[in-house]
Design an enzyme around this catalytic site. Structure first.
Site, short mmCIF file in Angstrom:
data_model
loop_
_atom_site.label_atom_id
_atom_site.label_comp_id
_atom_site.label_asym_id
_atom_site.label_seq_id
_atom_site.Cartn_x
_atom_site.Cartn_y
_atom_site.Cartn_z
N HIS A 55 -3.83 -15.71 0.36
CA HIS A 55 -5.61 -15.65 0.50
C HIS A 55 -5.95 -15.67 -1.27
CE1 HIS A 55 -4.07 -11.55 -1.21
NE2 HIS A 55 -4.57 -11.43 -1.84
N GLU A 101 4.90 -3.88 10.74
CA GLU A 101 6.30 -2.75 10.35
C GLU A 101 7.02 -2.74 11.57
OE1 GLU A 101 4.89 -0.80 6.75
OE2 GLU A 101 5.14 -1.92 5.36
N LYS A 140 7.16 -9.45 -6.27
CA LYS A 140 6.27 -9.69 -5.51
C LYS A 140 5.57 -10.86 -7.38
CE LYS A 140 2.82 -7.25 -3.22
NZ LYS A 140 2.12 -6.90 -2.40
N ASP A 158 -6.30 -16.80 4.33
CA ASP A 158 -7.62 -16.08 4.63
C ASP A 158 -8.38 -16.14 4.67
OD1 ASP A 158 -9.35 -13.19 4.79
OD2 ASP A 158 -7.92 -12.46 3.79
N ARG A 163 0.86 -0.96 -6.01
CA ARG A 163 0.89 -0.62 -4.73
C ARG A 163 2.37 0.02 -4.64
NH1 ARG A 163 -2.80 -4.30 -1.79
NH2 ARG A 163 -4.96 -3.53 -1.62
N ARG A 208 2.26 7.07 11.61
CA ARG A 208 0.85 5.23 11.84
C ARG A 208 1.23 4.92 12.91
NH1 ARG A 208 4.23 0.97 7.70
NH2 ARG A 208 3.74 2.19 5.67
N TYR A 211 -5.52 -5.67 4.26
CA TYR A 211 -4.40 -4.77 4.05
C TYR A 211 -3.75 -3.79 5.09
CZ TYR A 211 -0.13 -2.18 1.30
OH TYR A 211 1.08 -1.51 1.17
#
Length: 428
Positions: free
Chosen positions: A111, A306, A376, A136, A353, A237, A168
């Site tokens: 994106h 996940e 990353k 995206d 994050r 979750r 996200y």
């Protein structure tokens, strides 16, 4: 009369000489100037920490990157595809029979950061593989147009037929992968396994090493989805209902509305969103009622990617399942903030994050992990880290090749430290 005739001849002779002189001057002016010695590229030089990871050069020689303006090539260049791929140093032939006989599929979900995308694509690109790129839907028009331009230059790279507005930790992130899987399932390329990537990943293993790793005794005909039974700390979750605010965030519905149990009495697992899946398992995901029901049930969960893949991979009858896999599978090298002090010695870049954006001093740790990919990177915040890992990786790729190396495949050349004359180098 004789004097007049002599004067006339003298005039014509002078005129002829003048025309000859003028012609010589004109032709010399039209001739191309002698080429000047090529100037060293105005690229970032490799820093001291990086040079320690590159092959040692003779005294007086230094590494110089050839590739300095990736975005400019894509955004402003009017080159034909053959010239564009050459100038961007894409590898254009299979480097070994072993790789040619085991084509891979890749899903790239992106994106932002056009330069990082192009550098990731060329690092993993091989003509025998196939690549689905999901852009995206909320990405700027100029970005999407630039990606479309580079993708159009390759027969084995294509854009996902359906684009999601990715949030996200939202269901849209899982849906983006599934869109590409549907497209890849129709590919005429006989790919063996599919690997998913995001735009801030970069490979550690070469394509040959990926093939050898996936064909090894542990993973042959098996899916790689690292994860374990869902820990109590993660149960909210999937036990509470969530809603996705498109393109923004995911939040709980109401004051903690509870969900029903998972379908088919499935045990929910928790793991990484990254995987390496067999083609048979992808067909199972797309066609199985169990997979379909779990997908529907996951729509109002938090970060469903996940739990979705790893839960399905623990179904005994699923193709390539790995019911006792645990966290096995070296898919990603990631420095999590809460693992500082025992899994790693800290982040030399910065945390976003709770994930490290790598600096160049993190590279030795990355290489030592022997993972498939690292996450990353940011091409603008810590460009030296990406420059260095990219060159280290390309050196390894070319050193393992069993074919003649094309000059355009080289990302860097060597140059005399006190001279502007370049030396051709294969990076070995």
């Amino acid at each position: 009369m004789r004097q007049l005739e002599w004067t006339k001849r003298s005039f014509l002779l002078c005129l002829g000489i003048s025309v000859l002189i003028c012609s010589v001057i004109y032709l010399r002016a039209r001739m191309p100037a002698q080429p000047k010695p090529q100037e060293p590229p105005r690229c970032r030089t490799f820093c001291t920490e990086c040079k320690a990871l590159l092959p040692v050069l003779e005294e007086g020689l230094e590494w110089y990157r050839r590739d300095c303006q990736v975005e400019t090539y894509i955004l402003k260049s009017r080159m034909q595809c053959s010239a564009l791929t050459r100038e961007l140093h894409f590898i254009t032939r299979p480097l070994s029979l072993e790789e040619e006989d085991y084509p891979l599929a890749f899903i790239l979900t992106i994106h932002k950061e056009l330069e990082l995308f192009v550098r990731l694509l060329r690092a993993i690109y091989m003509p025998q593989n196939v690549y689905c790129v999901h852009v995206d839907a909320k990405a700027p028009w100029e970005y999407r147009a630039a990606v479309r331009k580079i993708v159009s230059c390759f027969q084995n790279v294509f854009l996902s037929s359906r684009s999601e507005t990715v949030t996200y930790a939202g269901f849209s992130r899982l849906q983006a992968d599934l869109n590409c899987m549907k497209d890849l399932s129709k590919s005429k390329i006989g790919w063996k396994k599919v690997v998913n990537l995001c735009g801030q990943d970069f490979p550690i293993k070469s394509n040959l090493e990926l093939v050898q790793y996936m064909q090894g005794k542990q993973w042959r005909d098996r899916n790689m989805t690292p994860g374990v039974k869902q820990p109590p700390a993660m149960s909210h979750r999937t036990q509470l209902q969530h809603r996705e605010v498109m393109g923004s965030h995911v939040a709980q519905k109401g004051l903690g509305l509870k969900k029903g149990p998972p379908p088919h009495d499935l045990q929910v697992y928790f793991g990484t969103a990254y995987y390496a899946l067999t083609r048979a398992f992808v067909d199972y995901v797309l066609l199985s009622p169990i997979a379909h029901d779990l997908l529907e049930w996951s729509e109002d969960t938090f970060s469903p990617d996940e739990h979705y893949w790893v839960t399905l991979n623990h179904i005994k009858d699923a193709p390539g399942s790995h019911v006792n896999g645990g966290w096995a599978g070296e898919i990603r090298a990631i420095k999590w903030k809460d693992q500082e002090g025992w899994a790693h010695n800290g982040c030399e870049g910065r945390y976003v994050r709770d994930i490290c954006i790598y600096g160049v001093k993190d590279l030795q740790w990355i290489i030592n992990t022997n993972s498939m990919f690292a996450n990353k990177f940011e091409s603008k915040t810590f460009p030296e880290a990406l420059d260095c890992l990219e060159q280290w990786h390309r050196n390894k790729v070319l050193n393992q090749a069993t074919v003649t190396i094309e000059p355009s495949w080289l990302l860097a050349t060597t140059v005399h430290s006190n001279s502007s004359n370049f030396n051709s180098s294969a990076g070995t």
